[in-house]
Design a protein around this motif. Structure first.
Motif, short mmCIF file in Angstrom:
data_model
loop_
_atom_site.label_atom_id
_atom_site.label_comp_id
_atom_site.label_asym_id
_atom_site.label_seq_id
_atom_site.Cartn_x
_atom_site.Cartn_y
_atom_site.Cartn_z
N VAL A 161 33.10 30.30 23.33
CA VAL A 161 32.03 29.47 22.97
C VAL A 161 31.76 29.99 21.62
CG1 VAL A 161 31.01 29.99 25.41
CG2 VAL A 161 30.77 31.67 23.60
N ALA A 162 30.85 29.23 21.01
CA ALA A 162 30.55 29.18 19.60
C ALA A 162 29.12 28.90 19.35
CB ALA A 162 31.65 28.35 18.78
N ALA A 163 28.70 29.24 18.33
CA ALA A 163 27.37 29.01 17.78
C ALA A 163 27.42 28.34 16.35
CB ALA A 163 26.24 30.19 17.83
N ILE A 164 26.49 27.28 16.14
CA ILE A 164 26.65 26.58 14.90
C ILE A 164 25.48 27.22 13.83
CG2 ILE A 164 26.48 24.52 13.70
CD1 ILE A 164 28.71 24.50 15.76
N SER A 165 26.01 27.52 12.44
CA SER A 165 25.03 27.93 11.68
C SER A 165 25.47 27.53 10.15
CB SER A 165 25.31 29.56 11.49
OG SER A 165 26.54 29.97 11.29
N TYR A 166 24.63 27.69 9.18
CA TYR A 166 24.63 27.37 8.05
C TYR A 166 25.80 27.98 7.19
CZ TYR A 166 19.83 25.48 8.53
OH TYR A 166 18.48 24.86 8.95
N ASP A 167 26.26 27.32 6.45
CA ASP A 167 27.43 27.78 5.57
C ASP A 167 26.71 28.70 4.42
OD1 ASP A 167 29.33 28.53 3.68
OD2 ASP A 167 29.82 26.49 3.16
N ALA A 168 26.85 30.09 4.32
CA ALA A 168 26.21 31.01 3.49
C ALA A 168 26.38 30.37 1.97
CB ALA A 168 26.78 32.28 3.59
N ARG A 169 27.20 29.61 1.66
CA ARG A 169 27.71 29.37 0.28
C ARG A 169 26.77 28.12 0.13
NH1 ARG A 169 33.88 29.44 1.23
NH2 ARG A 169 33.17 28.68 3.25
N GLY A 170 26.03 27.57 0.97
CA GLY A 170 25.33 26.36 0.77
C GLY A 170 23.64 26.68 1.35
N TYR A 171 23.40 27.85 1.34
CA TYR A 171 22.00 28.23 1.74
C TYR A 171 21.36 29.28 0.71
CZ TYR A 171 18.44 31.01 4.51
OH TYR A 171 17.33 31.27 5.14
N ALA A 172 20.18 28.74 0.17
CA ALA A 172 19.31 29.47 -0.73
C ALA A 172 18.01 29.70 -0.36
CB ALA A 172 19.43 28.80 -1.98
#
Length: 314
Positions: A4-15
């Motif tokens: 299983v997996a969970a989707i999240s934001y890319d930390a390099r594209g989060y501000a």
């Protein structure tokens, strides 16, 4: 290997954007859902501290101009033999001090960013993306520790895969992964593992593996759940049995093989990767042998408290 997996934001594209200096919001330039470019204005903030720094910068710039004139004059008088070299050095020292003060004021205002005259400055987006949260409103008194906007580049997302401890040896960076997202039907997203965590979660006994995913149409959203299939290598013939047939005692995996009706043998087995409700048996069970599924837990209990299978789990 399925997991299983969970989707999240890319930390390099989060501000998370906060005020660069405490003040009062005078104008908003964006709202939730707006798409912004790098450096786009988000809000205009009136700050007494910024006004003081601009005044300091103006004074420092004036001091530099005067120090330049004094230094030039001192050099001219020295060349004419009217004044001593020490006067030139004193003028140079004053000039360098004035430049240092101006540089410090410029550095302070540089942290704030671009702005207007007076005490106002413009709060700008540090990345290109979509404004997903806004906690600012006109007239709001803000400090530097409060998050006013969240800007996210949603064109790239990440999937955090949960790898069971027992399967961790099979997973490595570079392996291709296919993901199907709950709610998006049969659509398949592909990527490769670029990171496997060096630690195992104490509660779940899993380690996270990361896969970056392209998301040009914005179909992927943070906190979605997914089913992931990790390609482990070329296809091969394997002995597969139902997962319910495998019982564990500590680090030992057991399977109960039927030798005859009512006669069962306890086998220590080596478990490989799974596929749906099946799991591979690398060693311990041969093709064609019958294994106990529904009653395997009861047999394990009897094995542990009785003499049959003694030593099987040591």
């Amino acid at each position: 290997l399925e997991t299983v997996a969970a989707i999240s934001y890319d930390a390099r594209g989060y501000a998370e954007v906060n005020a660069r200096a405490a003040g009062v919001i005078r104008a908003l330039r964006v709202d939730t859902g707006d798409v912004v470019a790098l450096g786009a204005p988000l809000a205009v903030i009136d700050s007494a501290a910024v006004g003081a720094e601009r005044a300091r910068l103006a004074a420092a710039a004036s001091r530099v101009r005067i120090a330049l004139d004094n230094h030039a004059r001192a050099r001219a008088l020295r060349d004419q033999g009217v004044t001593a070299e020490t006067d030139v050095l004193a003028a140079l020292q004053e000039l360098e001090a004035a430049k240092a003060e101006r540089g410090a004021a410029l550095a302070t205002l540089g942290v704030v960013g671009g702005g207007t005259a007076g005490s106002s400055y413009v709060l700008r987006s540090p990345i290109a993306g979509t404004v997903t949260a806004r906690a600012a409103s006109v007239g709001h008194l803000v400090d530097t520790d409060a998050t006013l906007f969240v800007v996210v580049d949603v064109t790239r997302m990440r999937a955090d895969l949960e790898i069971p401890e027992t399967d961790l040896a099979l997973v490595r960076t570079g392996q291709e992964v296919e993901l199907q997202i709950d709610g998006l039907g049969p659509r398949v997203f592909t990527g490769r593992i670029d990171y496997v965590a060096p630690a195992i979660d104490r509660a779940t006994r899993t380690a996270q593996a990361r896969v970056m995913l392209a998301n040009p149409d914005g179909a992927l959203r943070a906190n979605m759940f997914a089913r992931a299939r990790i390609a482990l290598g070329d296809a091969r013939r394997s002995v597969m049995i139902p997962r319910t047939a495998v019982q564990r005692v500590g680090a030992t995996a057991l399977v109960f093989v039927q030798l005859a009706p009512g006669d069962y043998e306890t086998r220590r087995v080596t478990v490989g990767p799974g596929a749906g409700d099946l799991v591979e048996i690398v060693a311990g069970v041969a093709v064609g042998e019958q294994v106990v599924t529904t009653g395997s837990f009861l047999l394990k209990t009897e094995t542990l408290k009785g003499s049959i299978g003694a030593g099987c789990c040591e």
